[in-house]
Design a protein around this motif. Structure first.
Motif, mmCIF file in Angstrom:
data_model
loop_
_atom_site.group_PDB
_atom_site.id
_atom_site.type_symbol
_atom_site.label_atom_id
_atom_site.label_comp_id
_atom_site.label_asym_id
_atom_site.label_seq_id
_atom_site.Cartn_x
_atom_site.Cartn_y
_atom_site.Cartn_z
ATOM 1 N N UNK A 14 22.520 5.552 -11.840
ATOM 2 C CA UNK A 14 21.992 6.022 -10.554
ATOM 3 C C UNK A 14 20.794 6.934 -10.770
ATOM 4 N N UNK A 15 20.861 7.788 -11.793
ATOM 5 C CA UNK A 15 19.738 8.678 -12.089
ATOM 6 C C UNK A 15 18.502 7.932 -12.535
ATOM 7 N N UNK A 16 18.687 6.914 -13.361
ATOM 8 C CA UNK A 16 17.552 6.097 -13.818
ATOM 9 C C UNK A 16 16.927 5.373 -12.636
ATOM 10 N N UNK A 17 17.750 4.781 -11.783
ATOM 11 C CA UNK A 17 17.220 4.080 -10.608
ATOM 12 C C UNK A 17 16.464 5.041 -9.704
ATOM 13 N N UNK A 18 17.017 6.226 -9.466
ATOM 14 C CA UNK A 18 16.341 7.213 -8.621
ATOM 15 C C UNK A 18 15.005 7.626 -9.224
ATOM 16 N N UNK A 19 14.955 7.795 -10.540
ATOM 17 C CA UNK A 19 13.709 8.177 -11.208
ATOM 18 C C UNK A 19 12.659 7.082 -11.096
ATOM 19 N N UNK A 20 13.063 5.841 -11.303
ATOM 20 C CA UNK A 20 12.116 4.720 -11.221
ATOM 21 C C UNK A 20 11.619 4.559 -9.788
ATOM 22 N N UNK A 21 12.530 4.608 -8.813
ATOM 23 C CA UNK A 21 12.133 4.501 -7.407
ATOM 24 C C UNK A 21 11.155 5.620 -7.057
ATOM 25 N N UNK A 22 11.467 6.845 -7.454
ATOM 26 C CA UNK A 22 10.580 7.971 -7.170
ATOM 27 C C UNK A 22 9.224 7.815 -7.826
ATOM 28 N N UNK A 23 9.203 7.313 -9.062
ATOM 29 C CA UNK A 23 7.933 7.097 -9.748
ATOM 30 C C UNK A 23 7.071 6.057 -9.071
ATOM 31 N N UNK A 24 7.672 4.958 -8.680
ATOM 32 C CA UNK A 24 6.917 3.903 -7.996
ATOM 33 C C UNK A 24 6.395 4.415 -6.657
ATOM 34 N N UNK A 25 7.249 5.102 -5.902
ATOM 35 C CA UNK A 25 6.817 5.639 -4.602
ATOM 36 C C UNK A 25 5.666 6.629 -4.763
ATOM 37 N N UNK A 26 5.699 7.430 -5.815
ATOM 38 C CA UNK A 26 4.628 8.397 -6.046
ATOM 39 C C UNK A 26 3.312 7.696 -6.369
ATOM 40 N N UNK A 27 3.355 6.680 -7.229
ATOM 41 C CA UNK A 27 2.137 5.937 -7.571
ATOM 42 C C UNK A 27 1.566 5.267 -6.325
ATOM 43 N N UNK A 28 2.425 4.683 -5.506
ATOM 44 C CA UNK A 28 1.974 4.031 -4.269
ATOM 45 C C UNK A 28 1.325 5.061 -3.344
ATOM 46 N N UNK A 29 1.949 6.233 -3.182
ATOM 47 C CA UNK A 29 1.393 7.280 -2.314
ATOM 48 C C UNK A 29 0.039 7.766 -2.836
ATOM 49 N N UNK A 30 -0.082 7.939 -4.147
ATOM 50 C CA UNK A 30 -1.345 8.381 -4.727
ATOM 51 C C UNK A 30 -2.436 7.327 -4.542
ATOM 52 N N UNK A 31 -2.073 6.059 -4.687
ATOM 53 C CA UNK A 31 -3.047 4.986 -4.473
ATOM 54 C C UNK A 31 -3.543 5.003 -3.031
ATOM 55 N N UNK A 32 -2.601 5.107 -2.086
ATOM 56 C CA UNK A 32 -2.987 5.098 -0.669
ATOM 57 C C UNK A 32 -3.810 6.326 -0.301
ATOM 58 N N UNK A 33 -3.562 7.456 -0.950
ATOM 59 C CA UNK A 33 -4.346 8.663 -0.680
ATOM 60 C C UNK A 33 -5.775 8.546 -1.220
ATOM 61 N N UNK A 34 -5.942 7.801 -2.292
ATOM 62 C CA UNK A 34 -7.250 7.696 -2.939
ATOM 63 C C UNK A 34 -8.090 6.533 -2.408
ATOM 64 N N UNK A 35 -7.439 5.431 -2.064
ATOM 65 C CA UNK A 35 -8.157 4.226 -1.646
ATOM 66 C C UNK A 35 -7.735 3.825 -0.239
ATOM 67 N N UNK A 36 -8.676 3.298 0.501
ATOM 68 C CA UNK A 36 -8.357 2.865 1.867
ATOM 69 C C UNK A 36 -7.942 1.400 1.923
ATOM 70 N N UNK A 37 -8.154 0.672 0.840
ATOM 71 C CA UNK A 37 -7.831 -0.750 0.847
ATOM 72 C C UNK A 37 -6.327 -0.970 0.668
ATOM 73 N N UNK A 38 -5.859 -2.076 1.166
ATOM 74 C CA UNK A 38 -4.455 -2.461 1.034
ATOM 75 C C UNK A 38 -4.271 -3.272 -0.246
ATOM 76 N N UNK A 39 -3.138 -3.111 -0.852
ATOM 77 C CA UNK A 39 -2.813 -3.962 -1.992
ATOM 78 C C UNK A 39 -1.338 -4.337 -1.899
ATOM 79 N N UNK A 40 -1.010 -5.499 -2.431
ATOM 80 C CA UNK A 40 0.379 -5.932 -2.477
ATOM 81 C C UNK A 40 1.048 -5.318 -3.692
ATOM 82 N N UNK A 41 2.304 -4.945 -3.538
ATOM 83 C CA UNK A 41 3.082 -4.371 -4.620
ATOM 84 C C UNK A 41 4.078 -5.419 -5.097
ATOM 85 N N UNK A 42 3.902 -5.864 -6.338
ATOM 86 C CA UNK A 42 4.807 -6.837 -6.946
ATOM 87 C C UNK A 42 5.698 -6.120 -7.946
#
Length: 76
Positions: A14-42
């Motif tokens: 559960x801790x590993x899953x929470x860490x990975x989910x949090x990491x992905x969400x953070x990268x996505x948030x940072x991307x959206x804050x820096x760039x206005x373009x949309x991208x698909x997340x695979x």
């Protein structure tokens, strides 16, 4: 919310899953804050569906993406 584990192995999982989910969400948030373009997340790999199910961001599970890249690069 991810449930806590009730013994050592499920708690670690559960801790590993929470860490990975949090990491992905953070990268996505940072991307959206820096760039206005949309991208698909695979999300790739055998545990991709589990990760996609726990993300708040929209994502596409593609477990075979790496193998598809190998096939394409091999001319197939």
């Amino acid at each position: 919310d991810l449930p806590p584990g009730v013994s050592t192995i499920p708690a670690i999982q559960a801790g590993i899953l929470a860490a990975v989910v949090g990491g992905v969400e953070r990268v996505v948030a940072e991307y959206h804050a820096k760039y206005s373009s949309h991208c698909d997340l695979f999300i790739t790999g055998g545990d991709g569906p589990i990760l996609v199910a726990n993300l708040k961001s929209p994502a596409i599970s593609w477990p075979e993406m790496t193998l598809e890249g190998v096939r394409i690069s091999g001319g197939g």
